[in-house]
Design a protein around this motif. Sequence first.
Motif, PDB file in Angstrom:
ATOM      1  N   CYS A 282      -1.125   2.781  -4.383  1.00  5.34           N
ATOM      2  CA  CYS A 282      -1.684   1.619  -3.677  1.00  5.34           C
ATOM      3  C   CYS A 282      -1.070   1.482  -2.293  1.00  5.34           C
ATOM      4  N   TYR A 283       0.210   1.731  -2.196  1.00  6.64           N
ATOM      5  CA  TYR A 283       0.936   1.626  -0.931  1.00  6.64           C
ATOM      6  C   TYR A 283       0.392   2.626   0.082  1.00  6.64           C
ATOM      7  N   ALA A 284       0.140   3.858  -0.376  1.00  8.98           N
ATOM      8  CA  ALA A 284      -0.398   4.892   0.526  1.00  8.98           C
ATOM      9  C   ALA A 284      -1.798   4.526   0.994  1.00  8.98           C
ATOM     10  N   ARG A 285      -2.615   3.990   0.090  1.00  6.08           N
ATOM     11  CA  ARG A 285      -3.968   3.580   0.490  1.00  6.08           C
ATOM     12  C   ARG A 285      -3.916   2.394   1.452  1.00  6.08           C
ATOM     13  N   ARG A 286      -2.949   1.497   1.244  1.00  3.21           N
ATOM     14  CA  ARG A 286      -2.841   0.310   2.085  1.00  3.21           C
ATOM     15  C   ARG A 286      -2.421   0.657   3.513  1.00  3.21           C
ATOM     16  N   TYR A 287      -1.440   1.537   3.663  1.00  3.18           N
ATOM     17  CA  TYR A 287      -0.855   1.757   4.984  1.00  3.18           C
ATOM     18  C   TYR A 287      -1.262   3.080   5.642  1.00  3.18           C
ATOM     19  N   GLY A 288      -1.791   4.031   4.890  1.00  2.00           N
ATOM     20  CA  GLY A 288      -2.319   5.252   5.479  1.00  2.00           C
ATOM     21  C   GLY A 288      -1.325   5.969   6.373  1.00  2.00           C
ATOM     22  N   VAL A 289      -1.768   6.328   7.573  1.00  5.40           N
ATOM     23  CA  VAL A 289      -0.954   7.121   8.483  1.00  5.40           C
ATOM     24  C   VAL A 289       0.271   6.369   8.971  1.00  5.40           C
ATOM     25  N   ARG A 290       0.272   5.046   8.858  1.00  2.00           N
ATOM     26  CA  ARG A 290       1.430   4.264   9.307  1.00  2.00           C
ATOM     27  C   ARG A 290       2.693   4.611   8.523  1.00  2.00           C
ATOM     28  N   LEU A 291       2.534   5.162   7.324  1.00  2.00           N
ATOM     29  CA  LEU A 291       3.698   5.575   6.541  1.00  2.00           C
ATOM     30  C   LEU A 291       4.515   6.640   7.260  1.00  2.00           C
ATOM     31  N   PHE A 292       3.875   7.406   8.143  1.00  2.00           N
ATOM     32  CA  PHE A 292       4.538   8.538   8.791  1.00  2.00           C
ATOM     33  C   PHE A 292       4.942   8.232  10.229  1.00  2.00           C
TER      34      PHE A 292
END
Length: 327
Positions: A282-292
């Motif tokens: 869910c976290y990856a879907r929520r924030y997408g490229v912002r994680l990197f």
Amino acid sequence: MRRGLFVFTHDLRLHDHPPLQQLARQVDELLLVYCLDPDERRPGRYQLASLGPHRLRFLRESLRDLQHRLATQGQRLTILEGRLDEALPPLIAEYRIDIAGSSLHSGIDEQRQWQALQQHCPDCRFIQGNSHSLFDTEVLPFSPAGLPDSFSKFRRQVEAQSEPSQPQTSITSLPPPHAGWRTESHAGHSAAIAQRFIGGETAALAQLDAYFHSERPQSYKATRNALWGWENSTKFSAWLANGCLSPRRLWAQLKQHEAEFGANESTYWLGFELLWREFFHCYARRYGVRLFNSKGIRSQAPLTSFYPGRFRQWGPRDFASKYCKSL
């Protein structure tokens, strides 16, 4: 005559596979492919390949097992070398594909390749479905944009208000492939087939059955961090990552075990860690490229101060002297 194309990615199984079932119901002929991206096997920026030899072996075993399982239904899986968005457009045009489908994945790279494929093939209809998560989005007690900012908050809301979706039954019938469908395969041969820890849905389901029909889940929390020994942890993670094992099937098996053997802190912890996995999807879907991003999801610059003296004190002497010479 409607012709479909399903692209396997991180969903190498036939049990609990809603996206594949959804596409199969809409077409008369079905082509099945997997794209083995050569870029993943090349050293990257830090001279490390994202797909190393052990993971590649496990993946090839998983693909070979899927090929065998599909063959029992008169189907076949073709493995192509290349990125999904580069290898598939010529194939979609050549075979006049009406509908292309895949599993929806949380990873930004996977999403970008799927979006690029759609741009290359505007005359084809594209569909995706969930095969990776415990919960469908609509049953969660919050919207994707309203994801709680910590796992503890996520877990408390989910445990109080949601139940994982029930796994679907295994697929037992699929539309046939096109008569002229190519059959080349690059899964490769592995001499590791006699090992206990091998890739594929067959091995995953065998481990699932053996584990939950034993007493090992009753002591999982006490043994889960032991690195040596087959009996200590569940060994499910690699099969989950390749999609050889459905998390919903795993959850259902856990609940069945609790009904038969009793629930305790250890069996709860198995579900607890599946919820951790769900939170990060869910976290990856929520924030997408912002994680990197270097500043993270909150746009805060990280602390990058470096103190050579402290580093020398912290690290082994030979290591520190090697890497601090030029500082």
